[in-house]
Design an enzyme around this catalytic site. Structure first.
Site, PDB file in Angstrom:
ATOM      1  N   THR A  11      -9.814 -13.331  -5.087  1.00  0.00           N
ATOM      2  CA  THR A  11      -9.113 -13.792  -4.173  1.00  0.00           C
ATOM      3  C   THR A  11      -9.444 -15.096  -3.668  1.00  0.00           C
ATOM      4  OG1 THR A  11      -8.800 -13.203  -1.757  1.00  0.00           O
ATOM      5  CG2 THR A  11     -10.561 -12.339  -2.791  1.00  0.00           C
ATOM      6  N   ASP A  12      -8.666 -15.879  -2.876  1.00  0.00           N
ATOM      7  CA  ASP A  12      -9.288 -17.173  -2.337  1.00  0.00           C
ATOM      8  C   ASP A  12     -10.128 -17.032  -0.917  1.00  0.00           C
ATOM      9  OD1 ASP A  12      -7.397 -16.004  -0.265  1.00  0.00           O
ATOM     10  OD2 ASP A  12      -6.069 -17.811  -0.270  1.00  0.00           O
ATOM     11  N   GLU A  13     -10.171 -15.435  -0.592  1.00  0.00           N
ATOM     12  CA  GLU A  13     -11.124 -15.129   0.539  1.00  0.00           C
ATOM     13  C   GLU A  13     -12.419 -15.553   0.305  1.00  0.00           C
ATOM     14  OE1 GLU A  13     -10.080 -11.937   3.053  1.00  0.00           O
ATOM     15  OE2 GLU A  13      -7.852 -12.342   2.605  1.00  0.00           O
ATOM     16  N   TYR A  45     -14.585  -7.172   3.038  1.00  0.00           N
ATOM     17  CA  TYR A  45     -13.933  -7.235   1.925  1.00  0.00           C
ATOM     18  C   TYR A  45     -14.214  -8.563   0.905  1.00  0.00           C
ATOM     19  CZ  TYR A  45      -9.846  -8.597  -0.954  1.00  0.00           C
ATOM     20  OH  TYR A  45      -8.889  -9.194  -1.900  1.00  0.00           O
ATOM     21  N   LYS A  63     -15.632  -8.777  -3.036  1.00  0.00           N
ATOM     22  CA  LYS A  63     -14.887  -9.505  -3.953  1.00  0.00           C
ATOM     23  C   LYS A  63     -15.601 -10.720  -4.478  1.00  0.00           C
ATOM     24  CE  LYS A  63     -11.390  -9.151  -5.379  1.00  0.00           C
ATOM     25  NZ  LYS A  63     -10.771  -7.946  -6.489  1.00  0.00           N
TER      26      LYS A  63
HETATM   27  P1  NAD Z   1      -3.819  -2.552  -3.627  1.00  0.00           P
HETATM   28  O1  NAD Z   1      -4.746  -2.216  -2.491  1.00  0.00           O
HETATM   29  O2  NAD Z   1      -2.259  -2.530  -3.146  1.00  0.00           O
HETATM   30  O3  NAD Z   1      -3.982  -1.799  -4.811  1.00  0.00           O
HETATM   31  C1  NAD Z   1      -5.244  -1.646  -5.398  1.00  0.00           C
HETATM   32  C2  NAD Z   1      -4.876  -0.454  -6.482  1.00  0.00           C
HETATM   33  O4  NAD Z   1      -6.318  -0.247  -6.808  1.00  0.00           O
HETATM   34  C3  NAD Z   1      -4.377   0.814  -6.028  1.00  0.00           C
HETATM   35  O5  NAD Z   1      -3.496   1.106  -6.883  1.00  0.00           O
HETATM   36  C4  NAD Z   1      -5.606   1.912  -6.082  1.00  0.00           C
HETATM   37  O6  NAD Z   1      -5.173   3.121  -6.055  1.00  0.00           O
HETATM   38  C5  NAD Z   1      -6.598   1.273  -7.115  1.00  0.00           C
HETATM   39  N1  NAD Z   1      -7.886   1.556  -7.125  1.00  0.00           N
HETATM   40  C6  NAD Z   1      -8.782   1.458  -5.936  1.00  0.00           C
HETATM   41  N2  NAD Z   1      -9.889   1.698  -6.250  1.00  0.00           N
HETATM   42  C7  NAD Z   1      -9.871   1.850  -7.554  1.00  0.00           C
HETATM   43  C8  NAD Z   1     -10.806   2.788  -8.359  1.00  0.00           C
HETATM   44  N3  NAD Z   1     -12.025   2.889  -8.135  1.00  0.00           N
HETATM   45  N4  NAD Z   1     -10.599   2.801  -9.741  1.00  0.00           N
HETATM   46  C9  NAD Z   1      -9.509   2.561 -10.192  1.00  0.00           C
HETATM   47  N5  NAD Z   1      -8.603   2.098  -9.382  1.00  0.00           N
HETATM   48  C10 NAD Z   1      -8.673   2.194  -8.075  1.00  0.00           C
HETATM   49  O7  NAD Z   1      -4.239  -3.978  -3.924  1.00  0.00           O
HETATM   50  P2  NAD Z   1      -3.370  -5.319  -4.212  1.00  0.00           P
HETATM   51  O8  NAD Z   1      -3.039  -6.102  -3.075  1.00  0.00           O
HETATM   52  O9  NAD Z   1      -2.322  -5.125  -5.393  1.00  0.00           O
HETATM   53  O10 NAD Z   1      -4.526  -6.185  -4.954  1.00  0.00           O
HETATM   54  C11 NAD Z   1      -4.838  -6.218  -6.426  1.00  0.00           C
HETATM   55  C12 NAD Z   1      -5.998  -7.158  -6.780  1.00  0.00           C
HETATM   56  O11 NAD Z   1      -5.681  -8.618  -6.377  1.00  0.00           O
HETATM   57  C13 NAD Z   1      -7.115  -6.568  -5.733  1.00  0.00           C
HETATM   58  O12 NAD Z   1      -8.111  -6.926  -6.771  1.00  0.00           O
HETATM   59  C14 NAD Z   1      -7.226  -7.574  -4.729  1.00  0.00           C
HETATM   60  O13 NAD Z   1      -8.417  -8.033  -4.160  1.00  0.00           O
HETATM   61  C15 NAD Z   1      -6.603  -9.253  -5.375  1.00  0.00           C
HETATM   62  N6  NAD Z   1      -5.848  -9.994  -4.715  1.00  0.00           N
HETATM   63  C16 NAD Z   1      -5.075  -9.349  -3.847  1.00  0.00           C
HETATM   64  C17 NAD Z   1      -4.037 -10.382  -2.975  1.00  0.00           C
HETATM   65  C18 NAD Z   1      -3.101  -9.883  -2.042  1.00  0.00           C
HETATM   66  O14 NAD Z   1      -2.437 -10.863  -1.267  1.00  0.00           O
HETATM   67  N7  NAD Z   1      -2.668  -8.652  -1.840  1.00  0.00           N
HETATM   68  C19 NAD Z   1      -4.467 -11.706  -3.364  1.00  0.00           C
HETATM   69  C20 NAD Z   1      -5.425 -12.147  -4.203  1.00  0.00           C
HETATM   70  C21 NAD Z   1      -6.059 -11.213  -4.784  1.00  0.00           C
HETATM   71  O1  DAU Z   2      -5.870 -14.350   0.815  1.00  0.00           O
HETATM   72  C1  DAU Z   2      -5.755 -13.262  -0.250  1.00  0.00           C
HETATM   73  C2  DAU Z   2      -5.866 -11.951   0.483  1.00  0.00           C
HETATM   74  O2  DAU Z   2      -4.824 -11.734   1.227  1.00  0.00           O
HETATM   75  C3  DAU Z   2      -6.184 -10.855  -0.312  1.00  0.00           C
HETATM   76  O3  DAU Z   2      -7.637 -10.935  -1.155  1.00  0.00           O
HETATM   77  C4  DAU Z   2      -6.257  -9.477   0.410  1.00  0.00           C
HETATM   78  O4  DAU Z   2      -6.242  -8.460  -0.522  1.00  0.00           O
HETATM   79  C5  DAU Z   2      -5.018  -9.204   1.156  1.00  0.00           C
HETATM   80  O5  DAU Z   2      -4.595  -8.273   1.863  1.00  0.00           O
HETATM   81  C6  DAU Z   2      -4.620 -10.558   2.033  1.00  0.00           C
HETATM   82  O6  DAU Z   2      -5.748 -10.529   3.258  1.00  0.00           O
HETATM   83  P1  DAU Z   2      -5.267 -11.164   4.532  1.00  0.00           P
HETATM   84  O7  DAU Z   2      -6.168 -10.538   5.281  1.00  0.00           O
HETATM   85  O8  DAU Z   2      -4.921 -12.435   4.738  1.00  0.00           O
HETATM   86  O9  DAU Z   2      -3.847 -10.213   4.759  1.00  0.00           O
HETATM   87  P2  DAU Z   2      -3.193  -9.395   5.826  1.00  0.00           P
HETATM   88  O10 DAU Z   2      -1.730  -9.243   5.305  1.00  0.00           O
HETATM   89  O11 DAU Z   2      -3.926  -8.215   6.358  1.00  0.00           O
HETATM   90  O12 DAU Z   2      -3.186 -10.404   6.850  1.00  0.00           O
HETATM   91  C7  DAU Z   2      -2.435 -11.817   6.896  1.00  0.00           C
HETATM   92  C8  DAU Z   2      -2.669 -12.577   8.329  1.00  0.00           C
HETATM   93  O13 DAU Z   2      -2.032 -11.960   9.127  1.00  0.00           O
HETATM   94  C9  DAU Z   2      -4.311 -12.415   8.623  1.00  0.00           C
HETATM   95  O14 DAU Z   2      -4.275 -13.717   9.213  1.00  0.00           O
HETATM   96  C10 DAU Z   2      -4.177 -11.453   9.720  1.00  0.00           C
HETATM   97  C11 DAU Z   2      -2.731 -11.468  10.343  1.00  0.00           C
HETATM   98  N1  DAU Z   2      -2.330  -9.992  10.803  1.00  0.00           N
HETATM   99  C12 DAU Z   2      -2.156  -9.011  10.027  1.00  0.00           C
HETATM  100  C13 DAU Z   2      -1.896  -7.684  10.123  1.00  0.00           C
HETATM  101  C14 DAU Z   2      -1.939  -6.778   9.258  1.00  0.00           C
HETATM  102  C15 DAU Z   2      -1.739  -9.905  11.835  1.00  0.00           C
HETATM  103  O15 DAU Z   2      -1.578 -11.025  12.910  1.00  0.00           O
HETATM  104  N2  DAU Z   2      -1.352  -8.555  12.529  1.00  0.00           N
HETATM  105  C16 DAU Z   2      -1.233  -7.497  11.597  1.00  0.00           C
HETATM  106  O16 DAU Z   2      -0.957  -6.407  11.971  1.00  0.00           O
END
Ligand code: NAD
Ligand code: DAU
Length: 354
Positions: free
Chosen positions: A132-134, A158, A162
């Site tokens: 992730t970019d975080e 988190y 990561k």
């Molecule tokens: P998500 O939370 O929707 O899904 C995570 C999945 O991993 C789930 O299906 C869960 O059951 C599985 N899981 C959790 N723990 C596990 C374990 N110990 N063994 C096997 N499976 C397990 O997450 P997502 O949003 O799909 O993100 C997927 C990946 O991409 C993550 O590594 C996250 O850090 C990364 N990522 C997410 C975003 C985003 O915006 N969502 C952006 C950049 C990177």
């Molecule tokens: O940048 C990549 C990341 O993006 C991933 O690594 C994470 O897995 C993914 O969850 C996401 O993280 P964020 O914290 O940026 O996503 P989230 O959707 O939780 O929040 C996006 C923005 O919106 C953040 O600034 C917090 C704000 N927010 C979020 C929620 C859930 C609100 O203002 N209200 C809310 O209820």
């Protein structure tokens, strides 16, 4: 065959569906099915012999070693993680366990498998770690976007977990020679997104007539990427990325949260107007800020474009319209994921404000 971990989650399931739409190479899908994992996301693959699903933990070395020996994948794509920042603030234990300890066990099992491969297969093998970019921390408004050289400065439990997993992946290459690739992507959105994250939460709350909880002043900036574009980036990096390199993936689409919420409201006003004729924006509610809230993320995605020719196909306008339509068309999926556990989470996180 490839092994995908976390392939029942949001991005993982989109990736598995996308992979099998583009190729006949089978997928072994290992997912623990935590609250975020959902077998229904893979319904379309019911009866498809190219998809083998196993419920299990990436930290279960015995299971992973058995699966690797039996299926002999040529690559691993590691999505499995705890992914929600707010949950990591309420309790970080699962994040440490899966994202750090789990990644360590997975790397060790994969290293054992890789060492056993014949030379040509060993040379072609890849471990792609989805990050992730975080991990780069927070940017000021004028700062240039994150490049792959940006220092790691994670701020949440988190992102720290990561970052730790990225470091382990790097070390397993540097020390043990494992052929790794890492992608650091910005915020994804799209179909099958669990409604605890900003975009799906706003859509489902709006439709349910509930408050739209915006943290702090709503001026935090994220760089949004349609999930299908993230999937195509990962396919491309797996195909042609240089071993041990990291690739930043982003949508060239920075927007403050409040603008995202207003865009969703405008789309719903158009596609599913409220019965009382009022705009969904009347449901916007400012709530207390997330502790340690990162102000801005922005990805400089020039390296992946220059080296691998990847660019996102969707604009935010096309992607968010598709996404809102998907939630309107899939009310049964939404109802199913809003289980008792989901309601407990919303109660604990928003305390009546959502
Ligand atoms: P998500 O939370 O929707 O899904 C995570 C999945 O991993 C789930 O299906 C869960 O059951 C599985 N899981 C959790 N723990 C596990 C374990 N110990 N063994 C096997 N499976 C397990 O997450 P997502 O949003 O799909 O993100 C997927 C990946 O991409 C993550 O590594 C996250 O850090 C990364 N990522 C997410 C975003 C985003 O915006 N969502 C952006 C950049 C990177
Ligand atoms: O940048 C990549 C990341 O993006 C991933 O690594 C994470 O897995 C993914 O969850 C996401 O993280 P964020 O914290 O940026 O996503 P989230 O959707 O939780 O929040 C996006 C923005 O919106 C953040 O600034 C917090 C704000 N927010 C979020 C929620 C859930 C609100 O203002 N209200 C809310 O209820």
């Amino acid at each position: 065959m490839i092994l995908v971990t976390g392939g029942a989650g949001f991005i993982g399931s989109n990736f598995v569906l996308d992979w099998l739409a583009h190729s006949d190479e089978p997928v072994l899908n290992l997912d623990k099915l935590t609250y975020a994992g959902n077998r229904r996301n893979l319904d379309r693959l019911e009866g498809d012999a190219r998809h083998v699903f196993v419920q299990g933990d990436i930290g279960d070395t015995g299971l992973v070693a058995r699966l690797l020996a039996e299926h002999r994948p040529r690559a691993v794509v590691n999505f499995a993680a705890e992914s929600h920042v707010d949950r990591s603030i309420l309790g970080a234990g699962d994040f440490i366990q899966t994202n750090i300890v789990g990644t360590f066990h997975l790397l060790e099992a994969v290293r054992g498998h890789w060492l056993d491969l014949p030379e040509a297969e060993r040379a072609a093998f890849r471990f792609l770690h989805v990050s992730t970019d975080e991990v780069y921390g927070s940017l000021t408004p004028e700062a240039p976007a994150f490049t792959e050289q940006h220092a790691y400065e994670p701020n949440s439990p988190y992102s720290a977990s990561k970052a730790a997993s990225d470091h382990l992946v790097r070390a397993w290459h540097h020390t043990h020679g494992l052929p790794v690739l890492t992608t650091n992507c910005s915020n994804n959105y799209g179909p099958l997104h669990f409604p605890e994250k900003l975009i799906p939460l706003m859509i489902v709350n709006a439709l349910a007539g509930k408050p739209l909880p915006v943290y702090g002043d709503g001026m935090q900036v994220r760089d949004w990427l349609y999930v299908g574009d993230h999937c195509s980036a990962i396919r491309r990096v797996l195909e042609a990325g240089r071993v041990a390199e990291t690739y930043n993936v982003g949508g060239w689409n920075e927007k403050p949260n409040i603008e995202i919420v207003r865009t969703i409201c405008a789309l719903l006003d158009e596609l599913r107007p409220r019965a009382d004729g009022q705009s969904y924006t009347t449901q916007i509610t400012y709530v207390k800020d997330r502790p340690g809230h990162d102000r801005r993320y922005a990805i400089d995605a020039r390296k992946i474009e220059r080296e691998l020719g990847w660019r996102p196909a969707e604009t935010f306008d096309t992607g968010i319209r598709k996404t809102v339509r998907w939630y309107l068309d899939n009310a049964d999926w939404v109802a199913e994921v809003q289980s008792g556990a989901y309601r407990e989470w919303v109660k604990a996180q928003y305390q009546g404000a959502a």
